[in-house]
Design an enzyme around this catalytic site. Structure first.
Site, PDB file in Angstrom:
ATOM      1  CD  GLU A  47       1.787  -2.121  -2.867  1.00  0.00           C
ATOM      2  OE1 GLU A  47       0.472  -0.999  -2.753  1.00  0.00           O
ATOM      3  OE2 GLU A  47       2.588  -0.653  -1.681  1.00  0.00           O
ATOM      4  NE  ARG A  51      -2.694  -0.795  -8.649  1.00  0.00           N
ATOM      5  CZ  ARG A  51      -1.955   0.764  -8.994  1.00  0.00           C
ATOM      6  NH1 ARG A  51      -1.501   0.197 -10.243  1.00  0.00           N
ATOM      7  NH2 ARG A  51      -1.390   0.916  -7.977  1.00  0.00           N
ATOM      8  CE  LYS A 135       0.354   3.909  -2.225  1.00  0.00           C
ATOM      9  NZ  LYS A 135      -0.830   2.604  -2.725  1.00  0.00           N
TER      10      LYS A 135
END
Length: 223
Positions: A47, A51, A135
C-alpha cells in the site's frame, strides 16, 4: 461485496499475506527497489499512501517494473484520487474513512477497495451497502484487537485489515481473530534503512513480518 482481487492466487486483498506494508515514498526512485525487497521477503501486497508528491509516480513505477507486486494506493480521500490511482496502476484502494461519494467512486473503479471504519455503526452502514471488507483505523487508538473481537460476534460477515499503531508485538493478537484477514503496518520499512538503500535489511524485516501468519495458520484459522 468481497472485493475480488484480479489475481489467480487469492480471492481478496486480505488473503495475499498476513501483513500489508504501508509505504510512504518520499523519492520515487526508491519505489522499485523497496517493492522488490518487500516481495522477496514474502509481502506482495504493498500500500503506497498518497501522503507525498511522489506517491503516484511510485505506484506507476512499481506497477510497471515489479510485476510480482500487487501495488495499491492508501490514504485515498476523494473520487478524483480514485481515478488518478487506478490510472497509475493501483490494483487496490484503501481509505481511512468513507463518504457516499468516495464509496461510489471506489465501487466504480473496478479494483478491490477497503473503506476505513472505526465504529460498529460504520461497519453496519457498509454491510448495508454490500461491502464486507474494510480497513479498521486507527486500530490501536480505536480499541485494538479487543474491539474487533467484540465485533466478531454480532457482525461475523465483516472482515478487516486493522492499521494504525500496529507493530510486530501486537500484530499476532490481531491475526488470531476470525474477522481479521491481515494487518497493515510500516515497521518493516524503517526510515534509516530506506535512506541508506539497505534493501537487504528491509527484505529480512519483511520476511519476519510474513512469518507472523504462521502462528495463525498453525491454530487452524485460514486466511
Amino acid at each position: 461485496m468481497t472485493s475480488p482481487l484480479p489475481s489467480p492466487s487469492a480471492a481478496s486483498v486480505l488473503d495475499l499475506a498476513p501483513v500489508v506494508p504501508v509505504v510512504v515514498v518520499s523519492a520515487a526512485a526508491d519505489a522499485v527497489p523497496l517493492a522488490r525487497a518487500l516481495v522477496a521477503g514474502g509481502l506482495p501486497a504493498i500500500e503506497v499512501t498518497l501522503r507525498t508528491p511522489a506517491a503516484l509516480d511510485a505506484i506507476r513505477a512499481i506497477a510497471a517494473e515489479v510485476p510480482s507486486a500487487v501495488v495499491g494506493a492508501g490514504t485515498v480521500l476523494t473520487p478524483e484520487q480514485v481515478g488518478a490511482c487506478t490510472a497509475a496502476g493501483a490494483r487496490f484502494l484503501v481509505s481511512p474513512g468513507w463518504t457516499q461519494g468516495l464509496l461510489a467512486a471506489m465501487r466504480g473503479s473496478g479494483v478491490p477497495f477497503l473503506p476505513g471504519v472505526s465504529t460498529a455503526s460504520e461497519v453496519v452502514a457498509l454491510l448495508e451497502r454490500g461491502v464486507r471488507e474494510m480497513k479498521f483505523f486507527p486500530a490501536q487508538a480505536a480499541g485494538g484487537a479487543a474491539y474487533l473481537r467484540s465485533l466478531a460476534g454480532p457482525l461475523p460477515q465483516a472482515r478487516f485489515c486493522p492499521t494504525g499503531g500496529i507493530g510486530p508485538a501486537t500484530a499476532p493478537e490481531y491475526l488470531s481473530l476470525p474477522n481479521v484477514g491481515c494487518v497493515g503496518g510500516s515497521w518493516m520499512i524503517p526510515a534509516d534503512a530506506v535512506a541508506a538503500g539497505d534493501w537487504a535489511r528491509i527484505e529480512e524485516l519483511a520476511r519476519a513480518a510474513a512469518r507472523l501468519g504462521e502462528v495463525r495458520d498453525a491454530g487452524g484459522t485460514c486466511r
